[in-house]
Design a protein around this motif. Structure first.
Motif, PDB file in Angstrom:
ATOM      1  N   MET A 273       0.534  -0.900  -0.053  1.00  0.00           N
ATOM      2  CA  MET A 273       0.273   0.508   0.362  1.00  0.00           C
ATOM      3  C   MET A 273       1.336   1.496   0.224  1.00  0.00           C
ATOM      4  N   ILE A 274       1.418   1.540   0.875  1.00  0.00           N
ATOM      5  CA  ILE A 274       2.720   2.655   0.844  1.00  0.00           C
ATOM      6  C   ILE A 274       3.828   2.235   1.039  1.00  0.00           C
ATOM      7  N   GLN A 275       4.863   2.439   0.667  1.00  0.00           N
ATOM      8  CA  GLN A 275       6.478   2.208   0.160  1.00  0.00           C
ATOM      9  C   GLN A 275       6.845   3.810  -0.192  1.00  0.00           C
ATOM     10  N   ILE A 276       7.930   3.593   0.758  1.00  0.00           N
ATOM     11  CA  ILE A 276       8.851   4.619   0.731  1.00  0.00           C
ATOM     12  C   ILE A 276      10.389   4.566   0.390  1.00  0.00           C
ATOM     13  N   LYS A 277      10.997   5.549  -0.714  1.00  0.00           N
ATOM     14  CA  LYS A 277      12.388   5.648  -0.713  1.00  0.00           C
ATOM     15  C   LYS A 277      13.373   6.254  -0.180  1.00  0.00           C
ATOM     16  N   ILE A 278      14.838   5.411  -0.264  1.00  0.00           N
ATOM     17  CA  ILE A 278      15.352   7.474   0.771  1.00  0.00           C
ATOM     18  C   ILE A 278      16.434   7.119   0.241  1.00  0.00           C
ATOM     19  N   GLY A 279      17.158   8.657  -0.403  1.00  0.00           N
ATOM     20  CA  GLY A 279      18.757   8.931  -0.638  1.00  0.00           C
ATOM     21  C   GLY A 279      18.824   7.718  -1.676  1.00  0.00           C
ATOM     22  N   ALA A 280      19.559   7.282  -1.717  1.00  0.00           N
ATOM     23  CA  ALA A 280      20.087   6.128  -2.766  1.00  0.00           C
ATOM     24  C   ALA A 280      19.376   5.354  -3.353  1.00  0.00           C
ATOM     25  N   GLU A 281      18.510   4.711  -2.654  1.00  0.00           N
ATOM     26  CA  GLU A 281      17.365   4.215  -2.581  1.00  0.00           C
ATOM     27  C   GLU A 281      16.629   4.845  -4.145  1.00  0.00           C
ATOM     28  N   MET A 290      17.406  13.082  -0.979  1.00  0.00           N
ATOM     29  CA  MET A 290      15.373  13.619  -0.561  1.00  0.00           C
ATOM     30  C   MET A 290      14.991  11.811  -0.482  1.00  0.00           C
ATOM     31  N   SER A 291      13.741  11.919  -0.713  1.00  0.00           N
ATOM     32  CA  SER A 291      12.588  10.656  -0.172  1.00  0.00           C
ATOM     33  C   SER A 291      12.155  11.021  -1.537  1.00  0.00           C
ATOM     34  N   LEU A 292      11.127   9.165  -1.499  1.00  0.00           N
ATOM     35  CA  LEU A 292       9.997   8.757  -2.514  1.00  0.00           C
ATOM     36  C   LEU A 292       9.047   8.638  -1.269  1.00  0.00           C
ATOM     37  N   ILE A 293       7.922   9.145  -1.300  1.00  0.00           N
ATOM     38  CA  ILE A 293       6.586   8.036  -0.582  1.00  0.00           C
ATOM     39  C   ILE A 293       5.726   7.955  -1.569  1.00  0.00           C
ATOM     40  N   GLN A 294       5.272   6.751  -1.581  1.00  0.00           N
ATOM     41  CA  GLN A 294       4.639   6.177  -2.774  1.00  0.00           C
ATOM     42  C   GLN A 294       3.218   5.395  -2.628  1.00  0.00           C
ATOM     43  N   ALA A 295       1.845   5.799  -2.174  1.00  0.00           N
ATOM     44  CA  ALA A 295       0.887   5.096  -1.706  1.00  0.00           C
ATOM     45  C   ALA A 295       0.025   5.019  -3.225  1.00  0.00           C
ATOM     46  N   ASN A 296       0.040   3.134  -3.135  1.00  0.00           N
ATOM     47  CA  ASN A 296      -0.685   2.540  -4.127  1.00  0.00           C
ATOM     48  C   ASN A 296      -1.934   2.403  -3.812  1.00  0.00           C
ATOM     49  N   TYR A 297      -2.967   2.439  -4.548  1.00  0.00           N
ATOM     50  CA  TYR A 297      -4.448   2.363  -4.413  1.00  0.00           C
ATOM     51  C   TYR A 297      -5.010   0.637  -5.871  1.00  0.00           C
ATOM     52  N   GLU A 298      -6.409   0.639  -5.219  1.00  0.00           N
ATOM     53  CA  GLU A 298      -6.864  -0.142  -6.233  1.00  0.00           C
ATOM     54  C   GLU A 298      -8.552  -0.360  -6.344  1.00  0.00           C
ATOM     55  N   LEU A 323      -0.961  11.286   5.913  1.00  0.00           N
ATOM     56  CA  LEU A 323      -1.697  12.215   5.072  1.00  0.00           C
ATOM     57  C   LEU A 323      -1.529  11.006   3.704  1.00  0.00           C
ATOM     58  N   MET A 324      -0.440  10.805   2.746  1.00  0.00           N
ATOM     59  CA  MET A 324      -0.482   9.399   2.008  1.00  0.00           C
ATOM     60  C   MET A 324      -1.411   8.421   1.845  1.00  0.00           C
ATOM     61  N   ASP A 325      -1.590   8.204   3.205  1.00  0.00           N
ATOM     62  CA  ASP A 325      -2.664   6.852   3.142  1.00  0.00           C
ATOM     63  C   ASP A 325      -3.857   7.481   2.991  1.00  0.00           C
ATOM     64  N   VAL A 326      -4.175   9.126   4.204  1.00  0.00           N
ATOM     65  CA  VAL A 326      -5.523   9.548   3.164  1.00  0.00           C
ATOM     66  C   VAL A 326      -6.492   9.539   2.445  1.00  0.00           C
ATOM     67  N   PHE A 327      -5.018  10.455   1.308  1.00  0.00           N
ATOM     68  CA  PHE A 327      -5.339  10.984   0.536  1.00  0.00           C
ATOM     69  C   PHE A 327      -5.401  10.197  -0.857  1.00  0.00           C
ATOM     70  N   SER A 328      -4.897   8.533  -0.303  1.00  0.00           N
ATOM     71  CA  SER A 328      -5.089   7.964  -1.546  1.00  0.00           C
ATOM     72  C   SER A 328      -5.863   7.096  -1.935  1.00  0.00           C
ATOM     73  N   GLN A 329      -6.913   7.263  -0.676  1.00  0.00           N
ATOM     74  CA  GLN A 329      -8.173   6.783   0.111  1.00  0.00           C
ATOM     75  C   GLN A 329      -9.154   8.162  -1.033  1.00  0.00           C
ATOM     76  N   GLU A 330      -8.793   8.499  -0.840  1.00  0.00           N
ATOM     77  CA  GLU A 330      -9.384   9.983  -1.180  1.00  0.00           C
ATOM     78  C   GLU A 330      -9.502   9.802  -2.890  1.00  0.00           C
ATOM     79  N   LEU A 331      -8.857   9.411  -3.063  1.00  0.00           N
ATOM     80  CA  LEU A 331      -8.437   9.659  -4.427  1.00  0.00           C
ATOM     81  C   LEU A 331      -9.247   8.458  -5.160  1.00  0.00           C
ATOM     82  N   ALA A 332      -8.758   7.757  -4.396  1.00  0.00           N
ATOM     83  CA  ALA A 332      -9.814   6.058  -5.427  1.00  0.00           C
ATOM     84  C   ALA A 332     -10.828   6.494  -4.867  1.00  0.00           C
ATOM     85  N   MET A 333     -11.616   6.547  -3.761  1.00  0.00           N
ATOM     86  CA  MET A 333     -13.301   6.759  -3.523  1.00  0.00           C
ATOM     87  C   MET A 333     -13.507   7.680  -4.865  1.00  0.00           C
ATOM     88  N   LYS A 334     -12.634   8.717  -5.477  1.00  0.00           N
ATOM     89  CA  LYS A 334     -13.616   9.546  -6.444  1.00  0.00           C
ATOM     90  C   LYS A 334     -13.773   8.850  -7.614  1.00  0.00           C
TER      91      LYS A 334
END
Length: 347
Positions: A273-281, A290-298, A323-334
């Motif tokens: 559902m939610i993944q985080i990649k940091i720096g060299a990753e 920098m870092s990236l937070i990725q939220a997936n929805y179905e 925030l990403m958890d809530v946002f992905s849910q709102e986007l999926a509902m829309k």
């Protein structure tokens, strides 16, 4: 693994540093609930530094998190913060407007998330594999140019201005369009794509001397529909929080943010559902801080989508995770509401 006290110290240092941007010393930790002497806390901080989880700055006796420290925190200590009701209301109001195409929702999601965070947001819509062709139209612009429009049942629209080859006349063109609509409308795009390479050319050749122009046009438009389009919000925010060393680095970051393929490669597979990649990753030297937070929805029956946030490594992870958890849910509902509306109008 860290001891309970070492974990508490690391957690507090990261929470304080991501909020204030200031190195953290033993006094601050004592004031924020670490029940130990100043000497004991300093010794624990030294051990965390030896483990590679903290770094000592040149400007004070305080410590700051390392990339490894952030990774440990995200994997073992992170507790998502509760999203403020005002933020949820802002998201729902933004999604409450009228949308005429699915890609408008995807683009708006990136813009909303970027506005909420002042970071750079990336958004990929649900998978394209189940989309069906609902319409193929051609509108003449002049005696040699047309605009071709493809529409799918999922609300995707692709249009392209095309210059006709000299050997194709407008009457022939309309006959080809009618034939394609008669035989391919209602079919999944992958089926359309396959039949355009096998069955349709054979049929068209029975009636026309050449079909190369119209088939090239259709293949080009379908190719765009099959591409995963990444929508970016707050593209230039990356420059604001990225440590720009010189003009060359600025230009490299700017070029990177314009490259959809490179941006798409940042994203992890849509497994959890939610993944985080940091720096060299992140796999790009430009993004080492920098870092990236990725939220997936179905969305049932319509595939998986992704919304992601690219920001500094010292972002407030607890707040952003929540925030990403809530946002992905709102986007999926829309998106689900939009698909239901499409299905109801098609019945």
């Amino acid at each position: 693994m860290l001891t309970q006290r070492q974990g508490d110290i690391l957690k507090l240092i990261i929470q304080h540093y991501t909020t204030t941007g200031q190195p953290v010393g033993s006094k601050t930790l004592m004031e924020n609930g670490i029940s130990a002497s100043s000497a004991t806390i300093r010794n624990e901080m030294k051990r965390l530094e030896e483990e590679g989880l903290l770094s000592k700055t040149h400007f004070s006796s305080g410590r700051v998190p390392s990339m490894q420290g952030y990774r440990y925190y995200v994997d073992h200590l992170l507790q998502p913060a509760q999203v403020l009701p005002t933020e949820i209301q802002t998201i729902r109001q933004a999604f409450g407007q009228e949308f005429h195409e699915i890609n408008e929702i995807i683009q708006e999601s990136a813009d909303i998330l970027s506005s909420l965070t002042s970071y750079t947001a990336l958004s990929l819509g649900p998978d394209v594999s189940e989309r069906k062709l609902t319409s193929f139209k051609i509108i003449p612009l002049n005696h040699r140019q047309i605009i071709a429009i493809i529409v799918t049942d999922k609300g995707n629209v692709e249009n392209q201005v095309f210059t006709l080859p000299p050997n194709i006349h407008s009457d022939d063109l309309q006959k080809m369009v009618n034939m394609i609509n008669d035989r391919l409308v209602g079919q999944p795009l992958i089926t359309v794509y396959q039949r355009l390479r096998t069955e349709i050319p054979m049929i068209l050749h029975k009636y026309f001397q050449t079909t190369e122009g119209i088939l090239d046009l259709f293949n080009h438009l379908l190719g765009h529909l099959f591409e995963e389009k990444i929508y970016v919000g707050g593209r230039m925010n990356l420059i604001n929080f990225g440590a720009m060393q010189d003009k060359g680095q600025f230009e490299s970051i700017y070029s990177f943010m314009k490259n959809s393929d490179e941006l798409t490669q940042l994203l992890a597979p849509r497994h959890s559902m939610i993944q985080i990649k940091i720096g060299a990753e992140l796999g790009n030297e430009l993004l080492d801080n920098m870092s990236l937070i990725q939220a997936n929805y179905e969305i049932h029956g319509h595939g998986k989508g992704t919304i992601a946030l690219l920001g500094p490594a010292n972002m407030p992870y607890s707040k952003m995770f929540g925030l990403m958890d809530v946002f992905s849910q709102e986007l999926a509902m829309k998106l689900a509401d939009y698909y239901r509306a499409l299905d109801s109008t098609g019945e």
